[in-house]
Design a protein around this motif. Structure first.
Motif, mmCIF file in Angstrom:
data_model
loop_
_atom_site.group_PDB
_atom_site.id
_atom_site.type_symbol
_atom_site.label_atom_id
_atom_site.label_comp_id
_atom_site.label_asym_id
_atom_site.label_seq_id
_atom_site.Cartn_x
_atom_site.Cartn_y
_atom_site.Cartn_z
ATOM 1 N N LEU A 48 39.340 96.174 45.056
ATOM 2 C CA LEU A 48 38.919 97.520 46.006
ATOM 3 C C LEU A 48 37.562 98.105 45.377
ATOM 4 O O LEU A 48 37.358 97.862 44.396
ATOM 5 C CB LEU A 48 40.040 98.417 46.109
ATOM 6 N N LYS A 49 37.088 99.028 46.234
ATOM 7 C CA LYS A 49 35.742 99.430 46.078
ATOM 8 C C LYS A 49 35.848 101.152 46.635
ATOM 9 O O LYS A 49 36.438 101.140 47.630
ATOM 10 C CB LYS A 49 34.507 98.570 46.379
ATOM 11 N N TYR A 50 35.037 101.815 46.012
ATOM 12 C CA TYR A 50 34.757 103.082 46.572
ATOM 13 C C TYR A 50 33.290 103.437 46.409
ATOM 14 O O TYR A 50 32.879 103.405 45.354
ATOM 15 C CB TYR A 50 35.616 104.258 45.592
ATOM 16 N N PHE A 51 32.886 103.604 47.647
ATOM 17 C CA PHE A 51 31.475 104.121 47.744
ATOM 18 C C PHE A 51 31.144 105.554 48.060
ATOM 19 O O PHE A 51 30.629 106.127 47.477
ATOM 20 C CB PHE A 51 30.777 103.073 48.796
ATOM 21 N N PRO A 55 38.771 109.486 49.534
ATOM 22 C CA PRO A 55 38.987 109.183 48.127
ATOM 23 C C PRO A 55 40.045 108.182 47.780
ATOM 24 O O PRO A 55 40.135 107.662 46.738
ATOM 25 C CB PRO A 55 39.136 110.505 47.396
ATOM 26 N N LEU A 56 40.879 107.982 48.830
ATOM 27 C CA LEU A 56 41.865 106.965 48.600
ATOM 28 C C LEU A 56 41.650 105.663 49.358
ATOM 29 O O LEU A 56 41.497 105.694 50.540
ATOM 30 C CB LEU A 56 43.461 107.632 49.089
ATOM 31 N N VAL A 57 41.480 104.683 48.576
ATOM 32 C CA VAL A 57 40.683 103.506 49.096
ATOM 33 C C VAL A 57 41.989 102.538 48.864
ATOM 34 O O VAL A 57 42.901 102.203 47.750
ATOM 35 C CB VAL A 57 39.621 103.095 48.494
ATOM 36 N N LYS A 58 42.174 101.660 49.930
ATOM 37 C CA LYS A 58 43.105 100.618 49.853
ATOM 38 C C LYS A 58 42.344 99.086 49.823
ATOM 39 O O LYS A 58 41.136 99.100 50.301
ATOM 40 C CB LYS A 58 43.809 100.673 50.969
ATOM 41 N N GLY A 59 43.071 98.385 48.890
ATOM 42 C CA GLY A 59 42.440 97.087 48.835
ATOM 43 C C GLY A 59 43.332 95.709 49.236
ATOM 44 O O GLY A 59 44.211 96.203 49.995
ATOM 45 N N LYS A 61 46.119 92.796 48.598
ATOM 46 C CA LYS A 61 47.332 92.568 48.081
ATOM 47 C C LYS A 61 48.007 93.938 47.748
ATOM 48 O O LYS A 61 48.931 93.805 46.961
ATOM 49 C CB LYS A 61 47.311 91.795 46.664
ATOM 50 N N GLY A 62 47.998 94.856 48.609
ATOM 51 C CA GLY A 62 48.735 96.179 48.428
ATOM 52 C C GLY A 62 48.310 97.228 47.463
ATOM 53 O O GLY A 62 49.098 98.045 47.122
ATOM 54 N N PHE A 63 47.207 96.763 46.752
ATOM 55 C CA PHE A 63 46.653 97.628 45.783
ATOM 56 C C PHE A 63 46.016 98.917 46.444
ATOM 57 O O PHE A 63 45.292 98.880 47.586
ATOM 58 C CB PHE A 63 45.853 96.954 44.745
ATOM 59 N N GLU A 64 45.927 100.026 45.990
ATOM 60 C CA GLU A 64 45.175 101.353 46.217
ATOM 61 C C GLU A 64 44.716 101.802 45.055
ATOM 62 O O GLU A 64 45.063 101.837 43.952
ATOM 63 C CB GLU A 64 45.877 101.964 47.157
ATOM 64 N N ALA A 65 43.517 102.683 44.961
ATOM 65 C CA ALA A 65 42.999 103.581 43.887
ATOM 66 C C ALA A 65 42.611 104.862 44.540
ATOM 67 O O ALA A 65 42.091 105.079 45.949
ATOM 68 C CB ALA A 65 41.888 102.806 43.183
ATOM 69 N N GLU A 66 42.830 106.005 43.970
ATOM 70 C CA GLU A 66 42.449 107.291 44.140
ATOM 71 C C GLU A 66 41.098 107.755 43.381
ATOM 72 O O GLU A 66 41.398 107.728 42.031
ATOM 73 C CB GLU A 66 43.606 108.113 44.218
ATOM 74 N N PHE A 67 40.018 107.979 44.033
ATOM 75 C CA PHE A 67 38.839 108.646 42.973
ATOM 76 C C PHE A 67 39.094 110.029 43.073
ATOM 77 O O PHE A 67 39.263 110.762 44.035
ATOM 78 C CB PHE A 67 37.919 108.376 44.051
ATOM 79 N N ILE A 68 39.142 110.485 41.823
ATOM 80 C CA ILE A 68 39.320 111.907 41.621
ATOM 81 C C ILE A 68 38.206 112.503 40.943
ATOM 82 O O ILE A 68 38.201 112.454 39.685
ATOM 83 C CB ILE A 68 40.557 112.529 40.963
#
Lengths: 114, 112
Positions: A48-51, A55-59, A61-68
């Motif tokens: 996944l990626k955040y541009f 700020p909550l991005v989903k990638g 295979k069920g992964f997600e990440a949060e940009f704080i």
């Protein structure tokens, strides 16, 4: 100098456990953030990626990440891991400039026990 | 789906020898990169290449290293006189103007 830090070098989980891998970066300006995964014997693949934007991005295979932004963090999460998630996970940052070079963290080896 | 390819997958060479690692980036991509990963360490940026010239290089990328895009499709990394500490996995990557980089499978270089 820009740097990326991944807190966990080796994580062992049982299937169905929840996962959170920490990633912090040092750079005060605009950043693009990435999580790459490397399955055994395979090449780096983008999870996944955040541009910008949410700020909550989903990638995949069920992964997600949060940009704080206030914490300079981009933690990776998955509610329920599977054995097939066994891999090495890399956080990476593109911090300014036009070249797009990536600064990688040290990587986290995830081992999921069936 | 297009992929970045790299050859060879494994190269063994003697110290002091020249090696050329080859990469074929995705065809419509504009930016090209080399990274390396010494065993047990993080992936490190070596060099970026855009518009037929180096756009940025790291401290690792000294005079022993060079890159070339000789024919519009291949992207090569040459190490003129290899050292033991050059042993690593070398990854090529490419990207279009924006968005993420796509990585190749890597070449494992072993210097003996």
């Amino acid at each position: 100098a820009q740097s990326v830090s991944q807190h966990n070098h080796h994580v062992i989980l049982s299937e169905a456990a929840s996962l959170e891998l920490g990633c912090n970066y040092s750079y005060g300006g605009t950043v693009n953030l990435f999580w790459y995964v490397q399955y055994p014997g395979q090449h780096l693949q983008l999870l996944l990626k955040y541009f910008s934007g949410d700020p909550l991005v989903k990638g995949i295979k069920g992964f997600e990440a949060e940009f704080i932004k206030s914490k300079f963090s981009f933690n990776l999460r998955k509610p329920s891991v599977q054995w097939s998630d066994t891999a090495e996970y890399f956080c990476a940052v593109n911090a300014g400039g036009n070249t797009g070079k990536l600064i990688f963290g040290q990587g986290t080896t995830l081992q999921v026990k069936p | 789906e297009p992929e970045v390819t790299q050859t060879p997958s494994h190269q063994v060479t003697q110290m002091g020898q020249e090696v050329i690692l080859r990469c074929v980036p995705i065809s419509n991509h504009l930016y090209f990169y080399w990274y390396r990963q010494i065993l047990g360490q993080k992936v490190e940026f070596l060099v970026s290449f855009y518009n037929n010239e180096i756009s940025e290089k790291s401290e690792i990328f000294d005079d022993q290293f060079s890159v070339e895009r000789p024919d519009g499709s291949n992207f090569t990394l040459k190490i003129r006189s290899t050292k033991l500490e050059d042993s690593a996995m070398y990854f090529c990557a490419s990207k279009p103007r924006a968005y993420e980089q796509y990585f190749g499978p890597g070449t494992r270089l072993t210097v003996t």
